[in-house]
Design an enzyme around this catalytic site. Structure first.
Site, short mmCIF file in Angstrom:
data_model
loop_
_atom_site.label_atom_id
_atom_site.label_comp_id
_atom_site.label_asym_id
_atom_site.label_seq_id
_atom_site.Cartn_x
_atom_site.Cartn_y
_atom_site.Cartn_z
CG ASP A 1 -2.15 0.92 0.96
OD1 ASP A 1 -3.19 0.48 0.44
OD2 ASP A 1 -2.01 2.11 1.31
CE1 TYR B 1 -4.97 7.46 -0.19
CE2 TYR B 1 -4.68 7.60 2.19
CZ TYR B 1 -4.92 6.85 1.05
OH TYR B 1 -5.11 5.50 1.15
CG HIS C 1 -5.88 -3.19 0.13
ND1 HIS C 1 -5.17 -2.82 -1.00
CD2 HIS C 1 -5.40 -2.42 1.13
CE1 HIS C 1 -4.32 -1.85 -0.69
NE2 HIS C 1 -4.43 -1.60 0.61
#
Length: 295
Positions: free
Chosen positions: A78, A208, A273
Site C-alpha cells: 500500500d 494522500y 487488499h
C-alpha cells in the site's frame, strides 16, 4: 520491509501481522520493519510537505545506512509500496530486489496532476478526493469511532472505486454489527486502534494530501524506468486491482515497459487488499522463493 500503517512486523503477538512475520522467519529471514513517519510511535508533523516522497526516501536511505549495509531486499504494501517504488526510482543502487504487494508502479503523467485526473475519472466522492479536505474526514472518523472505521476498512471487498459520500464516508450504519474477517483477530484490531488513537489519522491523510506535491517533486523523473528486479503480488478482489485501468496496465505490457526487470506479476484469487495478512504463509513463500535467487 515497509508497510503503510505503522505496524511493525516484529513477531510480537500483541502487534499486527505476526502471521506474516512468522511465515518469513520460518524460512530464515530476519527483517527490519520501520514505521513510516506519521504512524504509530513515529513523529507526526502536521505539515503536508513533510510527507512528500523525497522526505520519505531520505528516511529510508538513512535507515539503510544505519544498518551498515549497501543494499536491502524490500517488501512493501500500500503506501509502503508507493514509497518503495520511489526508493527504487530514486536510489536503485540501494535495493537488491523489491517484492511489491498490492500497488503497482504509477508512471508520472506530465499532462495532468494526479488529483485532477482522479476527480475527472471518479468524481468528488472518490475517497482520495475526499481526503483532500483537511479536517473533514477526521471529524467523521471521530464521530464513528476508530474501531468501527478500521474494522470496516479491513472488511471491505467492493470491486468498485471506493466512494465516500459526505455525512457517512465509511457507510457505517448505526447499531449495525461489522463482522471480523477470518484472518483478523480482535487482539490485532485492538493494537491498530491503540496506535491510531495515539496521533489520529493526520499522518495517513497527509500522504494522500501530498499526492500532487509528489507529482511536482518528480518532474525530472518523467519517463524514467524503475530498474530493479521486482515481483508484484495482488489479490483479484483488491480495490486497487479492480480500479479502472489498473488490471489492464498490469497485464497489457505497460507495467513491464515501465519496470523492465519485473520478473513476475502474481494474481491471487479470492484475496482482498490486505493480502499480507489474509494469505500470510503464501506471501511469505512467494517472497522467499523470489529473493533466494539473489542470495
Amino acid at each position: 520491509m515497509i508497510r503503510e500503517d505503522g505496524i511493525k512486523w516484529d513477531g510480537d503477538p500483541k502487534k499486527g501481522d505476526q502471521k506474516f512475520i512468522h511465515a518469513l522467519s520460518s524460512v530464515g529471514y530476519h527483517s527490519v520493519a520501520p514505521d513510516l513517519r506519521g504512524f504509530s510511535d513515529t513523529e507526526a508533523p502536521t505539515s503536508i510537505t513533510s510527507y512528500t516522497c523525497d522526505h520519505i526516501v531520505n528516511d529510508l536511505v538513512a535507515l539503510i545506512d544505519s544498518l551498515g549495509v549497501e543494499q536491502v531486499f524490500l517488501v512493501a504494501h500500500d503506501w509502503g509500496a508507493i514509497m518503495g517504488w520511489y526508493l527504487c526510482l530514486f536510489k536503485p543502487e540501494r535495493v537488491k530486489a523489491f517484492v511489491c504487494l498490492s500497488v503497482p508502479f504509477t508512471p508520472r503523467s506530465p499532462q495532468m496532476k494526479p488529483m485532477d485526473r482522479m476527480q475527472g475519472f471518479f468524481g468528488d466522492d472518490y475517497y482520495i478526493c475526499r481526503f483532500q479536505a483537511p479536517g473533514e474526514i477526521e471529524v467523521e472518523i471521530a464521530e464513528l469511532g476508530t474501531t468501527n472505521v478500521l474494522k470496516t476498512i479491513f472488511s471491505v471487498r467492493k470491486p468498485d472505486p471506493p466512494c465516500f459520500p459526505k455525512g457517512n464516508a465509511f457507510g457505517i450504519r448505526t447499531n449495525a454489527s461489522i463482522s471480523f474477517p477470518s484472518w483478523l483477530s480482535e487482539e490485532e484490531l485492538t493494537y491498530y486502534v491503540t496506535k491510531f488513537d495515539q496521533k489520529g489519522f493526520i499522518g495517513g491523510l497527509n500522504y494522500y494530501q501530498a499526492i500532487d506535491q509528489n507529482w511536482e517533486v518528480t518532474e525530472k523523473w518523467t519517463g524514467v524506468q524503475v530498474k530493479v528486479p521486482v515481483m508484484f503480488i495482488v489479490g483479484d478482489l483488491d480495490m486497487v486491482y479492480t480500479t479502472l485501468g489498473t488490471n489492464e496496465y498490469i497485464h497489457n505490457g505497460d507495467f513491464k515497459n515501465d519496470v523492465p526487470f519485473l520478473e513476475e506479476a502474481v494474481l491471487m484469487e479470492g484475496v482482498g487488499h490486505f493480502i499480507n495478512q489474509e494469505r500470510a504463509k503464501e506471501i511469505g513463500s512467494h517472497i522467499y522463493d523470489f529473493i533466494k535467487k539473489f542470495k
